[in-house]
Design a protein around this motif. Structure first.
Motif, PDB file in Angstrom:
ATOM      1  N   GLY A  11       0.839  -1.197   0.000  1.00  0.00           N
ATOM      2  CA  GLY A  11       0.000   0.000   0.000  1.00  0.00           C
ATOM      3  C   GLY A  11       0.873   1.246   0.000  1.00  0.00           C
ATOM      4  N   GLY A  12       0.349   2.309  -0.557  1.00  0.00           N
ATOM      5  CA  GLY A  12       1.027   3.593  -0.452  1.00  0.00           C
ATOM      6  C   GLY A  12       2.091   3.883  -1.490  1.00  0.00           C
ATOM      7  N   SER A  13       2.315   2.961  -2.419  1.00  0.00           N
ATOM      8  CA  SER A  13       3.361   3.183  -3.430  1.00  0.00           C
ATOM      9  C   SER A  13       2.924   4.184  -4.491  1.00  0.00           C
ATOM     10  CB  SER A  13       3.733   1.874  -4.121  1.00  0.00           C
ATOM     11  OG  SER A  13       4.052   0.910  -3.171  1.00  0.00           O
ATOM     12  N   GLY A  14       1.612   4.304  -4.663  1.00  0.00           N
ATOM     13  CA  GLY A  14       1.111   5.275  -5.629  1.00  0.00           C
ATOM     14  C   GLY A  14       0.309   4.673  -6.772  1.00  0.00           C
ATOM     15  N   LYS A  15      -0.197   3.472  -6.583  1.00  0.00           N
ATOM     16  CA  LYS A  15      -0.983   2.832  -7.659  1.00  0.00           C
ATOM     17  C   LYS A  15      -2.185   3.700  -8.054  1.00  0.00           C
ATOM     18  CE  LYS A  15      -1.535  -0.868  -5.084  1.00  0.00           C
ATOM     19  NZ  LYS A  15      -0.531  -0.588  -4.046  1.00  0.00           N
ATOM     20  N   SER A  16      -2.977   4.072  -7.047  1.00  0.00           N
ATOM     21  CA  SER A  16      -4.211   4.801  -7.366  1.00  0.00           C
ATOM     22  C   SER A  16      -3.902   6.215  -7.870  1.00  0.00           C
ATOM     23  CB  SER A  16      -5.107   4.878  -6.129  1.00  0.00           C
ATOM     24  OG  SER A  16      -5.372   3.582  -5.650  1.00  0.00           O
ATOM     25  N   THR A  17      -2.887   6.837  -7.296  1.00  0.00           N
ATOM     26  CA  THR A  17      -2.504   8.189  -7.731  1.00  0.00           C
ATOM     27  C   THR A  17      -2.062   8.166  -9.189  1.00  0.00           C
ATOM     28  OG1 THR A  17      -1.778   8.697  -5.488  1.00  0.00           O
ATOM     29  CG2 THR A  17      -0.909  10.086  -7.249  1.00  0.00           C
ATOM     30  N   LEU A  18      -1.196   7.230  -9.518  1.00  0.00           N
ATOM     31  CA  LEU A  18      -0.709   7.165 -10.902  1.00  0.00           C
ATOM     32  C   LEU A  18      -1.829   6.729 -11.834  1.00  0.00           C
ATOM     33  CD1 LEU A  18       2.839   5.614 -10.296  1.00  0.00           C
ATOM     34  CD2 LEU A  18       2.273   8.008 -10.793  1.00  0.00           C
ATOM     35  N   LEU A 135       9.377   4.542 -10.619  1.00  0.00           N
ATOM     36  CA  LEU A 135       9.857   4.999  -9.320  1.00  0.00           C
ATOM     37  C   LEU A 135       9.076   6.265  -8.966  1.00  0.00           C
ATOM     38  CD1 LEU A 135      11.870   3.870  -7.314  1.00  0.00           C
ATOM     39  CD2 LEU A 135      13.600   5.359  -8.278  1.00  0.00           C
ATOM     40  N   ASN A 136       8.325   6.192  -7.886  1.00  0.00           N
ATOM     41  CA  ASN A 136       7.387   7.264  -7.529  1.00  0.00           C
ATOM     42  C   ASN A 136       7.775   7.890  -6.187  1.00  0.00           C
ATOM     43  OD1 ASN A 136       5.051   8.868  -7.614  1.00  0.00           O
ATOM     44  ND2 ASN A 136       3.849   7.351  -6.510  1.00  0.00           N
ATOM     45  N   GLN A 137       7.318   9.122  -6.012  1.00  0.00           N
ATOM     46  CA  GLN A 137       7.549   9.857  -4.765  1.00  0.00           C
ATOM     47  C   GLN A 137       9.035  10.039  -4.477  1.00  0.00           C
ATOM     48  OE1 GLN A 137       4.824   9.035  -1.484  1.00  0.00           O
ATOM     49  NE2 GLN A 137       3.772   7.548  -2.742  1.00  0.00           N
ATOM     50  N   ILE A 165       9.103   9.789 -11.018  1.00  0.00           N
ATOM     51  CA  ILE A 165       8.015  10.676 -10.595  1.00  0.00           C
ATOM     52  C   ILE A 165       8.355  11.217  -9.201  1.00  0.00           C
ATOM     53  CG2 ILE A 165       5.537  10.863 -10.155  1.00  0.00           C
ATOM     54  CD1 ILE A 165       6.198  10.145 -13.085  1.00  0.00           C
ATOM     55  N   SER A 166       8.305  12.528  -9.096  1.00  0.00           N
ATOM     56  CA  SER A 166       8.700  13.166  -7.834  1.00  0.00           C
ATOM     57  C   SER A 166       7.541  13.230  -6.858  1.00  0.00           C
ATOM     58  CB  SER A 166       9.177  14.589  -8.107  1.00  0.00           C
ATOM     59  OG  SER A 166      10.181  14.576  -9.089  1.00  0.00           O
ATOM     60  N   ALA A 167       7.892  13.361  -5.595  1.00  0.00           N
ATOM     61  CA  ALA A 167       6.886  13.648  -4.564  1.00  0.00           C
ATOM     62  C   ALA A 167       6.513  15.124  -4.700  1.00  0.00           C
ATOM     63  CB  ALA A 167       7.464  13.364  -3.187  1.00  0.00           C
ATOM     64  N   ARG A 168       5.296  15.386  -5.076  1.00  0.00           N
ATOM     65  CA  ARG A 168       4.866  16.778  -5.278  1.00  0.00           C
ATOM     66  C   ARG A 168       3.453  16.956  -4.733  1.00  0.00           C
ATOM     67  NH1 ARG A 168       8.551  19.012  -8.800  1.00  0.00           N
ATOM     68  NH2 ARG A 168       9.543  17.546 -10.242  1.00  0.00           N
ATOM     69  N   VAL A 169       3.236  18.129  -4.192  1.00  0.00           N
ATOM     70  CA  VAL A 169       1.926  18.447  -3.616  1.00  0.00           C
ATOM     71  C   VAL A 169       0.825  18.340  -4.669  1.00  0.00           C
ATOM     72  CG1 VAL A 169       0.600  20.289  -2.510  1.00  0.00           C
ATOM     73  CG2 VAL A 169       2.977  19.939  -1.891  1.00  0.00           C
ATOM     74  N   PHE A 171       0.126  16.140  -6.746  1.00  0.00           N
ATOM     75  CA  PHE A 171      -0.509  14.815  -6.798  1.00  0.00           C
ATOM     76  C   PHE A 171      -1.587  14.709  -5.722  1.00  0.00           C
ATOM     77  CE2 PHE A 171       3.406  13.928  -9.111  1.00  0.00           C
ATOM     78  CZ  PHE A 171       2.920  13.176 -10.172  1.00  0.00           C
ATOM     79  N   GLN A 172      -1.308  15.250  -4.561  1.00  0.00           N
ATOM     80  CA  GLN A 172      -2.268  15.157  -3.466  1.00  0.00           C
ATOM     81  C   GLN A 172      -3.417  16.143  -3.657  1.00  0.00           C
ATOM     82  OE1 GLN A 172       0.138  15.410   0.076  1.00  0.00           O
ATOM     83  NE2 GLN A 172       1.338  13.631  -0.541  1.00  0.00           N
ATOM     84  N   GLU A 173      -3.092  17.315  -4.160  1.00  0.00           N
ATOM     85  CA  GLU A 173      -4.131  18.335  -4.410  1.00  0.00           C
ATOM     86  C   GLU A 173      -5.092  17.855  -5.508  1.00  0.00           C
ATOM     87  OE1 GLU A 173      -5.246  21.570  -3.395  1.00  0.00           O
ATOM     88  OE2 GLU A 173      -4.334  20.603  -1.676  1.00  0.00           O
TER      89      GLU A 173
HETATM   90  N1  ADP Z   1       4.174  11.450  -6.591  1.00  0.00           N
HETATM   91  C1  ADP Z   1       3.527  11.702  -5.448  1.00  0.00           C
HETATM   92  N2  ADP Z   1       3.729  12.880  -4.787  1.00  0.00           N
HETATM   93  C2  ADP Z   1       3.110  13.148  -3.629  1.00  0.00           C
HETATM   94  N3  ADP Z   1       2.265  12.299  -3.032  1.00  0.00           N
HETATM   95  C3  ADP Z   1       2.020  11.111  -3.620  1.00  0.00           C
HETATM   96  C4  ADP Z   1       2.616  10.757  -4.864  1.00  0.00           C
HETATM   97  N4  ADP Z   1       2.170   9.519  -5.203  1.00  0.00           N
HETATM   98  C5  ADP Z   1       1.340   9.141  -4.225  1.00  0.00           C
HETATM   99  N5  ADP Z   1       1.244  10.085  -3.270  1.00  0.00           N
HETATM  100  C6  ADP Z   1       0.468  10.027  -2.012  1.00  0.00           C
HETATM  101  O1  ADP Z   1       0.825   8.835  -1.332  1.00  0.00           O
HETATM  102  C7  ADP Z   1      -0.304   8.247  -0.739  1.00  0.00           C
HETATM  103  C8  ADP Z   1      -0.464   6.813  -1.258  1.00  0.00           C
HETATM  104  O2  ADP Z   1      -0.734   6.863  -2.657  1.00  0.00           O
HETATM  105  P1  ADP Z   1      -1.797   5.880  -3.319  1.00  0.00           P
HETATM  106  O3  ADP Z   1      -1.902   6.264  -4.730  1.00  0.00           O
HETATM  107  O4  ADP Z   1      -3.053   5.831  -2.512  1.00  0.00           O
HETATM  108  O5  ADP Z   1      -1.033   4.479  -3.171  1.00  0.00           O
HETATM  109  P2  ADP Z   1      -1.595   2.993  -3.390  1.00  0.00           P
HETATM  110  O6  ADP Z   1      -2.784   3.074  -4.261  1.00  0.00           O
HETATM  111  O7  ADP Z   1      -0.438   2.248  -4.009  1.00  0.00           O
HETATM  112  O8  ADP Z   1      -1.892   2.464  -2.012  1.00  0.00           O
HETATM  113  C9  ADP Z   1      -1.474   9.127  -1.073  1.00  0.00           C
HETATM  114  O9  ADP Z   1      -1.700   9.957   0.022  1.00  0.00           O
HETATM  115  C10 ADP Z   1      -1.025   9.937  -2.272  1.00  0.00           C
HETATM  116  O10 ADP Z   1      -1.588  11.218  -2.303  1.00  0.00           O
END
Ligand code: ADP
Ligand code: MG
Length: 215
Positions: A11-18, A135-137, A165-169, A171-173
């Motif tokens: 969890g938390g790697s960024g699957k749903s975000t990407l 490679l994310n965040q 892919i960088s950690a950037r606000v 993505f969260q916004e």
């Molecule tokens: N590139 C990014 N920059 C900043 N925050 C990120 C980035 N990718 C993911 N996040 C944040 O990390 C957290 C986990 O991401 P999420 O997409 O839910 O992961 P997963 O689906 O793999 O569990 C979320 O709060 C999301 O906003």
């Protein structure tokens, strides 16, 4: 119709975000995109509710129904299906991997994510699926030794997509509004990374059959 599954047993790697940001970027590039949310957390179902628009449909589909649903979507003229999966090995995850033309494995530059990537890669190989890593965040400067080592490890495992892919606000916004980063801030750096990532994915995926293109 091409299918991408975002998978990693973490969890938390960024699957749903990407998945959401790529869906938007691909749609902007002219694809007819459909998201299948196979995670019981229903992250992208919620994203879609906040989005409010039906331009990128998001549906929950159980693993056992995936093949017939994909057949229907193809007939309806969908050109790209993005499958989001839970952060655990499950029937859903396996069904998504089996269906995918390309398994995209996101990892943060840390040991735990890299170990999880290795497990997912093993499964993808067993299922004879094409896979690659993102490679994310990463810290935005991209220069740290940790990021370099992470990139090297994933390259060694076969196929690290560019860019990192960088950690950037942004993505969260974007997630908070039900948008992709390219909608939140079209000229921002996060949008640029996602556009470039989509180009890399497109190059990596098998080409559409000529017959489908003509249809
Ligand atoms: N590139 C990014 N920059 C900043 N925050 C990120 C980035 N990718 C993911 N996040 C944040 O990390 C957290 C986990 O991401 P999420 O997409 O839910 O992961 P997963 O689906 O793999 O569990 C979320 O709060 C999301 O906003
Ligand atoms: Mg998720």
């Amino acid at each position: 119709m091409r299918k991408i599954a975002l998978v990693t047993q973490k969890g938390g790697s960024g699957k749903s975000t990407l998945a959401s940001c790529l869906a938007v970027a691909a749609q902007e590039a002219g694809e007819r995109v459909f998201i299948i949310d196979m995670d019981p957390l229903k992250t992208l179902v919620n994203w879609s509710k906040i989005r409010g628009e039906k331009d990128i449909p998001v549906e929950v589909v159980p693993g056992a129904k995936l093949t017939p649903v994909l057949n229907v979507l193809e007939k309806q003229g969908v050109t790209l299906v993005i499958l989001d999966t839970p952060g655990t090995a499950s029937k859903e995850t396996e069904a998504a991997m089996r269906a995918a033309d390309l398994v995209l494995i996101p990892a943060r530059p840390n040991a735990f994510d890299l170990w999880a990537s290795e497990t997912t890669r093993k499964t993808a190989r067993e299922l004879r699926r094409d896979y690659c890593f993102v490679l994310n965040q990463c810290p935005p400067a991209n220069q740290s030794e940790r990021v370099k080592q992470g990139a090297k490890a994933l390259e060694a495992m076969g196929g690290l997509l560019t860019p990192l892919i960088s950690a950037r606000v942004d993505f969260q916004e974007a997630a908070r509004h039900g948008w992709g980063v390219s909608e939140l801030n079209p000229n921002g750096e996060a949008a640029d990374e996602i556009h470039r990532l989509w180009s890399s994915i497109k190059r990596r995926m098998p080409r559409e059959k000529a017959a489908r293109r003509a249809a």
